[in-house]
Design an enzyme around this catalytic site. Structure first.
Site, PDB file in Angstrom:
ATOM      1  N   GLU A   1      -4.395  -4.146  -4.355  1.00 28.26           N
ATOM      2  CA  GLU A   1      -4.233  -2.732  -4.701  1.00 28.26           C
ATOM      3  C   GLU A   1      -4.761  -2.474  -6.108  1.00 28.26           C
ATOM      4  O   GLU A   1      -5.480  -1.495  -6.348  1.00 28.26           O
ATOM      5  CB  GLU A   1      -2.768  -2.311  -4.591  1.00 28.26           C
TER       6      GLU A   1
ATOM      7  N   CYS B   1       0.832  -1.205   0.000  1.00 29.60           N
ATOM      8  CA  CYS B   1       0.000   0.000   0.000  1.00 29.60           C
ATOM      9  C   CYS B   1       0.868   1.257   0.000  1.00 29.60           C
ATOM     10  O   CYS B   1       0.779   2.092  -0.901  1.00 29.60           O
ATOM     11  CB  CYS B   1      -0.927  -0.008   1.208  1.00 29.60           C
TER      12      CYS B   1
END
Length: 216
Positions: free
Chosen positions: A204, A134
């Protein structure tokens, strides 16, 4: 090193993120306000749990450098990124009622569940590894987009959140610690760390897809 191996294993998801229509539209300022609003609402849920996970992993870890770094990351998240999101919410007039009424999209739910699972089926090292994509991916996206900037002031602020030197130094520090943990781990735990990183990288990419499609 862990970060080199993991980054190579997850390369297709990273390259896909760099050219994803959501990311490209942030850069050129054409992203629909409705899509950005949906993204922020789902990201609020994600970041709430992301912050908790730093604390939970720190509680299970026994390496003092790791514990200190996790707690520092959690505090920086609260003071930095979450604070920026709150500014966005104020500017877009996103109310507590709207937040309470928004269904959590399956992708956001699954991403958070994946990270919690590392604490149950994996190890603190694997859980920490699953947190890295992230921050690292967003930092790389920020660096790429800041070169030309966005004509949309709101999206420009989003880019600036991730493109600064402080973010870059934080990633280098986190990578170095995870590389050390990987070298000291057995083969099974090393594979768990790689798997956690790769799955998070896929999630993601899926998060951009979720936002663009306003996943129900």
């Amino acid at each position: 090193m862990f970060t080199e191996i993991a980054r190579k294993e997850a390369a297709s998801y990273w390259e896909g993120s760099f050219v994803h229509p959501f990311v490209q539209a942030i850069g050129d300022g054409t992203l629909s306000p409705e899509i950005f609003r949906f993204y922020l609402l789902q990201d609020r849920y994600y970041l709430e749990h992301f912050s908790k996970l730093y604390e939970l992993i720190a509680d299970q870890a026994d390496d003092q450098e790791v514990i200190a770094l996790l707690r520092e990351n959690g505090e920086n998240l609260r003071l930095g990124e979450i604070a920026v999101r709150e500014d966005f919410f104020d500017e877009l007039k996103i109310t507590d009622k709207e937040i309470a009424g928004i269904p959590i999209a399956p992708t956001a739910y699954h991403y958070v569940s994946h990270m919690y699972r590392q604490l149950i089926d994996g190890t603190p090292n694997a859980a920490f590894a699953g947190m890295l994509p992230c921050a690292w991916l967003y930092q790389e996206i920020g660096v790429r987009l800041i070169q030309s900037g966005s004509p949309n002031p709101l999206y420009q602020r989003w880019i600036e959140t991730y493109s600064g030197e402080e973010a870059a130094q934080g990633i280098l520090k986190e990578r170095a610690v995870l590389d050390r943990l990987y070298e000291a781990s057995g083969k099974d735990e090393q594979q768990q760390m790689i798997d956690a990183f790769v799955i998070s990288s896929k999630m993601e990419y899926d998060f951009w897809e979720m936002a663009m499609n306003q996943e129900g």
